[in-house]
Design a protein around this motif. Sequence first.
Motif, PDB file in Angstrom:
ATOM      1  N   ASP A 120      78.359 -69.183  -6.159  1.00  0.00           N
ATOM      2  CA  ASP A 120      79.272 -70.339  -6.171  1.00  0.00           C
ATOM      3  C   ASP A 120      78.880 -71.343  -5.084  1.00  0.00           C
ATOM      4  OD1 ASP A 120      81.041 -69.272  -8.172  1.00  0.00           O
ATOM      5  OD2 ASP A 120      81.861 -67.922  -6.659  1.00  0.00           O
ATOM      6  N   VAL A 121      78.545 -70.804  -3.923  1.00  0.00           N
ATOM      7  CA  VAL A 121      78.330 -71.674  -2.758  1.00  0.00           C
ATOM      8  C   VAL A 121      77.031 -72.466  -2.872  1.00  0.00           C
ATOM      9  CG1 VAL A 121      77.889 -71.634  -0.262  1.00  0.00           C
ATOM     10  CG2 VAL A 121      79.803 -70.328  -1.209  1.00  0.00           C
ATOM     11  N   ILE A 122      75.955 -71.837  -3.381  1.00  0.00           N
ATOM     12  CA  ILE A 122      74.685 -72.595  -3.418  1.00  0.00           C
ATOM     13  C   ILE A 122      74.747 -73.785  -4.392  1.00  0.00           C
ATOM     14  CG2 ILE A 122      73.018 -70.900  -2.525  1.00  0.00           C
ATOM     15  CD1 ILE A 122      72.410 -70.151  -5.438  1.00  0.00           C
ATOM     16  N   LYS A 123      75.727 -73.766  -5.295  1.00  0.00           N
ATOM     17  CA  LYS A 123      75.856 -74.924  -6.197  1.00  0.00           C
ATOM     18  C   LYS A 123      76.239 -76.180  -5.416  1.00  0.00           C
ATOM     19  CE  LYS A 123      77.314 -72.254 -10.196  1.00  0.00           C
ATOM     20  NZ  LYS A 123      78.507 -71.507 -10.521  1.00  0.00           N
ATOM     21  N   ILE A 124      77.025 -75.993  -4.346  1.00  0.00           N
ATOM     22  CA  ILE A 124      77.468 -77.170  -3.577  1.00  0.00           C
ATOM     23  C   ILE A 124      76.753 -77.298  -2.237  1.00  0.00           C
ATOM     24  CG2 ILE A 124      79.780 -77.326  -4.610  1.00  0.00           C
ATOM     25  CD1 ILE A 124      80.707 -75.899  -1.909  1.00  0.00           C
ATOM     26  N   ASN A 125      76.109 -76.209  -1.793  1.00  0.00           N
ATOM     27  CA  ASN A 125      75.434 -76.224  -0.484  1.00  0.00           C
ATOM     28  C   ASN A 125      74.195 -75.319  -0.584  1.00  0.00           C
ATOM     29  OD1 ASN A 125      74.671 -75.999   2.190  1.00  0.00           O
ATOM     30  ND2 ASN A 125      76.750 -75.738   2.977  1.00  0.00           N
ATOM     31  N   PRO A 126      73.116 -75.841  -1.191  1.00  0.00           N
ATOM     32  CA  PRO A 126      71.953 -74.984  -1.494  1.00  0.00           C
ATOM     33  C   PRO A 126      71.232 -74.438  -0.266  1.00  0.00           C
ATOM     34  CG  PRO A 126      71.594 -77.268  -2.250  1.00  0.00           C
ATOM     35  CD  PRO A 126      72.990 -77.204  -1.715  1.00  0.00           C
ATOM     36  N   LYS A 127      71.449 -75.057   0.914  1.00  0.00           N
ATOM     37  CA  LYS A 127      70.744 -74.579   2.113  1.00  0.00           C
ATOM     38  C   LYS A 127      71.585 -73.581   2.923  1.00  0.00           C
ATOM     39  CE  LYS A 127      67.876 -78.627   2.748  1.00  0.00           C
ATOM     40  NZ  LYS A 127      67.629 -79.804   3.563  1.00  0.00           N
ATOM     41  N   ILE A 128      72.664 -73.105   2.320  1.00  0.00           N
ATOM     42  CA  ILE A 128      73.570 -72.226   3.081  1.00  0.00           C
ATOM     43  C   ILE A 128      72.859 -70.931   3.486  1.00  0.00           C
ATOM     44  CG2 ILE A 128      74.518 -70.903   1.141  1.00  0.00           C
ATOM     45  CD1 ILE A 128      76.669 -72.374   3.960  1.00  0.00           C
ATOM     46  N   VAL A 129      73.228 -70.442   4.651  1.00  0.00           N
ATOM     47  CA  VAL A 129      72.830 -69.107   5.112  1.00  0.00           C
ATOM     48  C   VAL A 129      74.072 -68.244   4.901  1.00  0.00           C
ATOM     49  CG1 VAL A 129      72.499 -67.856   7.283  1.00  0.00           C
ATOM     50  CG2 VAL A 129      70.985 -69.752   6.696  1.00  0.00           C
ATOM     51  N   TYR A 130      73.967 -67.220   4.064  1.00  0.00           N
ATOM     52  CA  TYR A 130      75.159 -66.491   3.619  1.00  0.00           C
ATOM     53  C   TYR A 130      74.956 -65.002   3.923  1.00  0.00           C
ATOM     54  CZ  TYR A 130      79.128 -65.599   0.374  1.00  0.00           C
ATOM     55  OH  TYR A 130      80.330 -65.235  -0.190  1.00  0.00           O
ATOM     56  N   THR A 131      75.893 -64.415   4.661  1.00  0.00           N
ATOM     57  CA  THR A 131      75.774 -63.016   5.078  1.00  0.00           C
ATOM     58  C   THR A 131      76.947 -62.193   4.554  1.00  0.00           C
ATOM     59  OG1 THR A 131      74.557 -63.601   7.078  1.00  0.00           O
ATOM     60  CG2 THR A 131      75.711 -61.497   7.120  1.00  0.00           C
ATOM     61  N   SER A 132      76.631 -61.108   3.852  1.00  0.00           N
ATOM     62  CA  SER A 132      77.659 -60.176   3.357  1.00  0.00           C
ATOM     63  C   SER A 132      77.488 -58.825   4.041  1.00  0.00           C
ATOM     64  CB  SER A 132      77.507 -59.953   1.850  1.00  0.00           C
ATOM     65  OG  SER A 132      77.790 -61.131   1.151  1.00  0.00           O
ATOM     66  N   ILE A 133      78.605 -58.280   4.522  1.00  0.00           N
ATOM     67  CA  ILE A 133      78.591 -56.914   5.072  1.00  0.00           C
ATOM     68  C   ILE A 133      79.498 -56.080   4.176  1.00  0.00           C
ATOM     69  CG2 ILE A 133      79.100 -55.454   7.077  1.00  0.00           C
ATOM     70  CD1 ILE A 133      78.982 -58.031   8.799  1.00  0.00           C
ATOM     71  N   SER A 134      79.040 -54.901   3.806  1.00  0.00           N
ATOM     72  CA  SER A 134      79.885 -54.025   2.984  1.00  0.00           C
ATOM     73  C   SER A 134      79.575 -52.580   3.355  1.00  0.00           C
ATOM     74  CB  SER A 134      79.605 -54.271   1.502  1.00  0.00           C
ATOM     75  OG  SER A 134      78.242 -54.020   1.248  1.00  0.00           O
ATOM     76  N   GLY A 135      80.299 -51.651   2.760  1.00  0.00           N
ATOM     77  CA  GLY A 135      80.065 -50.244   3.084  1.00  0.00           C
ATOM     78  C   GLY A 135      78.699 -49.775   2.622  1.00  0.00           C
ATOM     79  N   PHE A 136      78.343 -50.141   1.371  1.00  0.00           N
ATOM     80  CA  PHE A 136      77.148 -49.548   0.762  1.00  0.00           C
ATOM     81  C   PHE A 136      76.224 -50.570   0.123  1.00  0.00           C
ATOM     82  CE2 PHE A 136      80.801 -46.756   0.765  1.00  0.00           C
ATOM     83  CZ  PHE A 136      80.326 -45.707   1.534  1.00  0.00           C
ATOM     84  N   GLY A 137      76.474 -51.869   0.358  1.00  0.00           N
ATOM     85  CA  GLY A 137      75.570 -52.894  -0.142  1.00  0.00           C
ATOM     86  C   GLY A 137      76.052 -53.531  -1.433  1.00  0.00           C
ATOM     87  N   GLN A 138      75.415 -54.640  -1.776  1.00  0.00           N
ATOM     88  CA  GLN A 138      75.791 -55.417  -2.963  1.00  0.00           C
ATOM     89  C   GLN A 138      75.188 -54.804  -4.230  1.00  0.00           C
ATOM     90  OE1 GLN A 138      78.023 -58.041  -2.491  1.00  0.00           O
ATOM     91  NE2 GLN A 138      78.016 -57.270  -0.390  1.00  0.00           N
ATOM     92  N   TYR A 139      74.176 -53.923  -4.058  1.00  0.00           N
ATOM     93  CA  TYR A 139      73.664 -53.173  -5.209  1.00  0.00           C
ATOM     94  C   TYR A 139      73.510 -51.725  -4.769  1.00  0.00           C
ATOM     95  CZ  TYR A 139      69.150 -53.511  -2.827  1.00  0.00           C
ATOM     96  OH  TYR A 139      68.160 -53.425  -1.896  1.00  0.00           O
ATOM     97  N   GLY A 140      73.398 -50.839  -5.733  1.00  0.00           N
ATOM     98  CA  GLY A 140      73.297 -49.417  -5.408  1.00  0.00           C
ATOM     99  C   GLY A 140      74.483 -48.668  -5.997  1.00  0.00           C
ATOM    100  N   PRO A 141      74.378 -47.336  -6.064  1.00  0.00           N
ATOM    101  CA  PRO A 141      75.384 -46.544  -6.788  1.00  0.00           C
ATOM    102  C   PRO A 141      76.789 -46.583  -6.182  1.00  0.00           C
ATOM    103  CG  PRO A 141      73.851 -45.117  -5.590  1.00  0.00           C
ATOM    104  CD  PRO A 141      73.298 -46.503  -5.509  1.00  0.00           C
ATOM    105  N   TYR A 142      76.913 -46.893  -4.902  1.00  0.00           N
ATOM    106  CA  TYR A 142      78.241 -46.864  -4.268  1.00  0.00           C
ATOM    107  C   TYR A 142      78.801 -48.264  -4.026  1.00  0.00           C
ATOM    108  CZ  TYR A 142      76.789 -42.112  -2.841  1.00  0.00           C
ATOM    109  OH  TYR A 142      76.343 -40.828  -2.797  1.00  0.00           O
ATOM    110  N   LYS A 143      78.234 -49.295  -4.650  1.00  0.00           N
ATOM    111  CA  LYS A 143      78.560 -50.671  -4.236  1.00  0.00           C
ATOM    112  C   LYS A 143      80.055 -50.988  -4.304  1.00  0.00           C
ATOM    113  CE  LYS A 143      77.688 -52.941  -8.599  1.00  0.00           C
ATOM    114  NZ  LYS A 143      76.866 -53.818  -9.380  1.00  0.00           N
TER     115      LYS A 143
END
Length: 401
Positions: A106-129
């Motif tokens: 969603d964000v790169i549509k309005i701000n393509p140079k954004i630096v975007y950081t996600s923290i989660s327990g097990f990642g954005q992909y993988g069996p426990y996401k």
Amino acid sequence: MGLLSGYRVVDFTSFVSGPTCTRLLADLGAEVIRIERPDKKKGSGPYKGGERTVDLGLMRGKKSVTLNAKDPEDHEILMKLIETADVVVENFRPGVTARMGVSYQDVIKINPKIVYTSISGFGQYGPYKSKGAFDIIAEAMSGFMSITGERNGKPVRAGASIADIFSGVEAAYGTVAMLLNREKTGEGNYLDVAMLDTMFAVCNNPVTQYLCGGPVAQRIGNEHPQDVPWDDFPTKDGRLVIACARTNLYAKLCEVLDCREYIDDPRFCNDEVRLINKEACHEIVRNHTRNWLTADLIAACDKAGVPCATINSIDQACENESIKARGMIATVTHKTAGTYQLPGSPLKFMHNPVELTKGSPILGENNREIFSGLGLTKEKIDALLAKQAKVRTFFKEFEMD
Ligand SMILES: CC(C)(COP(=O)(O)OP(=O)(O)OC[C@H]1O[C@@H](n2cnc3c(N)ncnc32)[C@H](O)[C@@H]1OP(=O)(O)O)[C@@H](O)C(=O)NCCC(=O)NCCS
């Protein structure tokens, strides 16, 4: 001026991991704007001036804006704000930002140079996401807990939430690296940090040992897996820790303890044999440290260059002369908690030093400043805040400031 001044960070973080990342960016002078629900509930205490002390520490130097991302009017304002940002940081369960309409896509549509950081327990992909996580989950699953605690005791988590904290530190490190690269290439980036991965990486030494064909590390209390002597030792009036990572320091300790005969003892004369005869070596050290007053032994070890320390409680650490001398207790101010103290920054730059002066914001403290900066009229802001006031759960008295 902090080294990151001029960078604007939109902060969708909660609990400890994400707020640690944005705290580190704020400490260096980035403008960190927290996005909080107007109906946000407070967690458990202790409190000072109506704020949780955990938030007084973690949210220092940040700004707060209240917006409900799922309300179309608020979402439009949020996207205007994100358009002006350099960085977005979030630590929701994967999938939540998409439902809020603020995902990286969603964000790169309005701000393509954004630096975007996600923290989660097990990642954005993988069996426990889609699993949720808190500190103890990552400490347990990564193997870290299995090697922490007394030899015959149960596995324990660390005394501070290090899975959250390390994840925040890794995320801040990655975020700054993405910003540096953007300076060179003009391109933004996306970072996916998982708490499990972070804690597994924290176990670098025991994991590498195992993967190289070595034994599975076990709990060994305060001892070190390679270095001897290294433990807490009794004195006449208490305990202290001594750490001798190599034979030269072991020899110095023998001098201090007046047991030079053990320096060339074939059981202890090099690193390998001392590890094999660890218990015998520790027993000899214990038998000698018992004859000393703690303060005298610390003074003698300091003089000889042997690393040692008393085991301080938190209040004792706050009184420590080195902590004080290096400005590690900062004083900041808060709208309702007044002046309070917290740990300073361990980053001691020669130029552009870190200066902590502002405490955490109260909920929505910067609404008017940020909204008017986005071009919203006073009438529009009044209407927005009046709508929010109906669901606000605390600090209503500052609502229309
Ligand atoms: C910590 C955690 C388990 C909490 O789980 P949770 O309470 O179920 O929260 P989630 O992240 O799943 O969801 C947050 C909700 O708040 C909503 N929300 C938060 N801020 C909002 C805002 N400003 N406006 C509107 N909605 C908002 C989200 O939309 C979401 O609701 P939804 O699921 O109905 O869409 C989970 O967030 C997680 O695993 N995070 C990653 C690991 C982590 O950082 N853990 C904390 C370590 S300190």
